[in-house]
Design an enzyme around this catalytic site. Structure first.
Site, PDB file in Angstrom:
ATOM      1  N   SER A  14       0.809  -1.233   0.000  1.00 25.04           N
ATOM      2  CA  SER A  14       0.000   0.000   0.000  1.00 25.04           C
ATOM      3  C   SER A  14       0.834   1.271   0.000  1.00 25.04           C
ATOM      4  CB  SER A  14      -0.962   0.052   1.203  1.00 25.04           C
ATOM      5  OG  SER A  14      -1.765  -1.071   1.217  1.00 25.04           O
ATOM      6  N   GLY A  18       1.224   2.084  -7.727  1.00 25.94           N
ATOM      7  CA  GLY A  18       0.423   2.307  -8.934  1.00 25.94           C
ATOM      8  C   GLY A  18       0.357   3.785  -9.283  1.00 25.94           C
ATOM      9  N   CYS A 382     -25.302   0.974 -14.334  1.00 26.20           N
ATOM     10  CA  CYS A 382     -25.370  -0.481 -14.470  1.00 26.20           C
ATOM     11  C   CYS A 382     -26.463  -1.051 -13.564  1.00 26.20           C
ATOM     12  CB  CYS A 382     -23.993  -1.092 -14.219  1.00 26.20           C
ATOM     13  SG  CYS A 382     -23.810  -2.684 -15.040  1.00 26.20           S
ATOM     14  N   HIS A 516     -20.458   1.613 -17.797  1.00 26.10           N
ATOM     15  CA  HIS A 516     -19.693   2.233 -16.696  1.00 26.10           C
ATOM     16  C   HIS A 516     -18.913   3.454 -17.193  1.00 26.10           C
ATOM     17  CE1 HIS A 516     -20.389  -0.766 -13.553  1.00 26.10           C
ATOM     18  NE2 HIS A 516     -20.472  -1.626 -14.552  1.00 26.10           N
ATOM     19  N   GLU A 518     -17.713   5.820 -15.585  1.00 29.14           N
ATOM     20  CA  GLU A 518     -16.636   6.231 -14.666  1.00 29.14           C
ATOM     21  C   GLU A 518     -15.273   5.710 -15.122  1.00 29.14           C
ATOM     22  OE1 GLU A 518     -18.947   4.010 -14.075  1.00 29.14           O
ATOM     23  OE2 GLU A 518     -18.332   2.427 -12.685  1.00 29.14           O
TER      24      GLU A 518
HETATM   25  N1  GLN Z   1     -25.314  -7.357 -11.331  1.00 34.80           N
HETATM   26  C1  GLN Z   1     -25.757  -6.726 -12.528  1.00 34.80           C
HETATM   27  C2  GLN Z   1     -25.480  -7.570 -13.753  1.00 34.80           C
HETATM   28  O1  GLN Z   1     -24.688  -8.477 -13.716  1.00 34.80           O
HETATM   29  C3  GLN Z   1     -25.108  -5.358 -12.680  1.00 34.80           C
HETATM   30  C4  GLN Z   1     -23.622  -5.431 -12.837  1.00 34.80           C
HETATM   31  C5  GLN Z   1     -22.962  -4.114 -12.585  1.00 34.80           C
HETATM   32  O2  GLN Z   1     -23.550  -3.218 -11.988  1.00 34.80           O
HETATM   33  N2  GLN Z   1     -21.723  -3.982 -12.990  1.00 34.80           N
HETATM   34  O3  GLN Z   1     -26.052  -7.337 -14.789  1.00 34.80           O
END
Ligand code: GLN
Length: 544
Positions: A14, A18, A382, A516, A518
């Site tokens: 830690s 990275g 997601c 995603h 992010e």
């Molecule tokens: N668990 C949900 C899926 O597999 C969402 C996955 C996530 O949020 N990355 O579709």
């Protein structure tokens, strides 16, 4: 051919290797060099995809669909260079490949051994895919002396002989602890760590010494003498007020100049650090603040949401505001309306992030309802988008709405699909199949309807590419009933079958995305969804 910088760590884990690798790469890039960073993980998992976020932090997904170590997220955020499958290797993957070859008989009767077979595979990984790079930085996970990392250390030792004398450099990151009772900094752990590294045949060229207190020149000289490096190569790395100050701080301490000197490069152009000055200026001099609640499951460990945390900070930088993130465990909302109001009312934006499993799902659905009813900016990512759709159906009085991920669902608003189209053709998966590598992973295109809110967020774009990591999808059979509830599916997969985004016509800022975003946000290029969400939260803060 590229030059190689091998980064190892000693004394304790830690230490932020990275970030150090990412910062050094950013400094070299600022001098005009082409860089790429690779992570060598000594653990036996094939990839971190099946590891709990509590064990290992978030799983970072690349455009080409690799599930990788979260350090690759730092690398991308600091350099803007998109990481690839070939930038992360684990012992598990090396052994899997070797055993597959052995079973096939590829070794023609030879005894398969750590040296040369495992070390050769590691060296090949380091040497592959060089493009026209100037520098490849290789970070070795773990701490020198770990049993698991020995083949990696051996591979580096050999590479340093295989390559030209001025083509490789070893940077060792150590800790110089401060003993309060004695009022002294201690160099002995660094000496031991360097000795351990030397016993493996690797002599470090540059020592990066993490410390909480400034390291006086007398101590630097002592470290240099005992560790057989130049005093200028002992670089103090004091704790930084923000990760985004690290490149500037290391530059002031001479890290990049010393690394270049180690390669015999004395005529490098000076670095253009304007973007880092801008980023730190935005971070340290905000003109306002907003409170954002993240309603999730792994809130006890922020590394589990590393990229999300950073993308929110970037959204703040884009708007020149400080983002106060409240990490809220979704479970505390289950069946407790007062708790929901107490926790959510002070917020200017509500975010339900990605996640797996049913725990906390009812709390997430309750948060969506609160955001919808109170018209608080809402961002579902997601699993968060899936919960927004379940909530939408429930709002129509259909109480059995759920996701099949949580068990049998009367109304499967979210379910598994058995086939989907990718650039490589039709992909298949089965209910109950292996968990490793069976998701929709990596970059997929989505088509956005012109004139939709989502398209406006993306500056009018109608085709976007974003990274995915999920097994379940919003069931298109529910699109019609959800549209009656005011939800608009303005983003769909190019074949028109899979919902990619959802928004609400009756709400100032309500956006759910199946991907995603992010993962693609950078401090000097904040993702438009995060910039937009924080801007909406800023509006909200002016209303309340
Ligand atoms: N668990 C949900 C899926 O597999 C969402 C996955 C996530 O949020 N990355 O579709």
């Amino acid at each position: 051919m590229a030059r190689y910088i091998f980064i190892t760590g000693g004394v304790v884990s830690s230490l932020g290797k990275g970030l150090m690798a990412a910062s050094l790469a950013a400094l070299l890039q600022a001098r005009g060099y082409k860089v790429r960073i690779r992570k060598f993980d000594p653990y036996l998992n094939v990839d971190p995809g099946t590891m709990s976020p509590y064990q290992h932090g978030e799983v970072y997904v690349t455009d080409d669909g690799a599930e990788t170590d979260l350090d690759l997220g730092h690398y991308e955020r600091f350099t803007g260079v998109s990481a690839r499958q070939s930038d992360n290797i684990t012992s598990g993957r090396v052994y899997r490949d070797i055993i597959t070859k052995e079973r096939r008989g590829d070794y023609l009767g030879a005894t398969v051994q750590v040296i040369p077979h495992v070390t050769d595979a590691i060296k090949q990984f380091a040497l592959d895919d060089q493009d026209d790079l100037d520098f490849i930085l290789c970070e070795i996970g773990g701490t020198v002396g770990d049993i698991e990392s020995l083949p990696f250390m051996e591979a580096i030792r050999q590479l340093r002989n295989d390559l030209e004398p001025l083509q490789t450099l070893s940077v060792h990151v150590t800790l110089v602890p401060y003993i309060a009772a004695a009022g002294e900094l201690k160099t002995k752990p660094t000496q031991h760590s360097v000795r351990e590294l030397a016993s493996l045949g690797i002599k470090p060229d540059v020592l990066l010494c993490r410390a909480e207190h400034p390291i006086p020149d007398s101590e630097r000289r002592k470290i240099a003498n005992f560790c057989n490096v130049r005093m200028e190569s002992v670089i103090p790395a004091l704790d930084a007020p923000s990760i985004y100050s690290v490149p500037l701080q290391y530059h002031e301490q001479g890290l990049d100049a010393e690394v270049l000197r180690g390669f015999g490069i004395t005529d490098a152009p000076p670095p253009d650090l304007a973007q880092w000055h801008d980023v730190t200026d935005r971070y340290f001099n905000p003109e306002g603040e907003v409170n954002i609640g993240v309603i999730g499951k792994y809130v006890g460990l922020q590394d589990a949401y590393k990229s999300l945390n950073e993308a929110l900070v970037h959204g703040g930088m884009a708007n020149r505001v400080k983002v106060n993130i409240k990490w809220i465990d979704a479970e505390i909302f289950e069946g407790d309306e007062e708790e929901i109001i107490a926790k959510l009312e002070p917020l200017h934006g509500i975010l339900v992030p990605g996640g797996f499993g049913s725990r906390g799902s009812e709390g997430k659905i309750a948060s969506v309802r609160f955001a919808r009813e109170r018209k608080v900016p809402f961002f579902g990512i997601c699993l968060g988008m899936q919960m927004a759709c379940v909530e939408g159906v429930r709002a129509a009085g259909i109480t059995g709405a759920s996701s099949t991920e949580f068990g049998d669902a009367e109304e499967p608003v979210v379910g598994i699909i058995e086939e989907w189209m990718s650039e490589e053709g039709i992909q298949e998966r089965e209910e109950g199949g292996d968990l490793g590598g069976t998701m929709r992973l990596g970059a997929y295109y989505a088509k956005l309807s012109a004139n939709s809110h989502i398209s406006a967020i993306y500056d009018g774009a109608t085709t976007i590419s974003e990274r995915h990591r999920h097994r379940y999808e919003v069931n298109s059979a529910y699109i019609e009933p959800l549209e009656k509830q005011g939800l608009i599916f303005a983003g769909m997969s190019p074949d028109g079958l899979l919902p990619e985004t959802v928004e609400r016509s009756d709400h100032p800022w309500f956006v759910g995305v199946q991907f995603h975003p992010e993962l693609k946000s950078r401090p000097f290029d904040p993702h438009p969804l995060f910039a937009g969400f924080i801007s909406a939260a800023l509006e909200q803060s002016r209303l309340v």
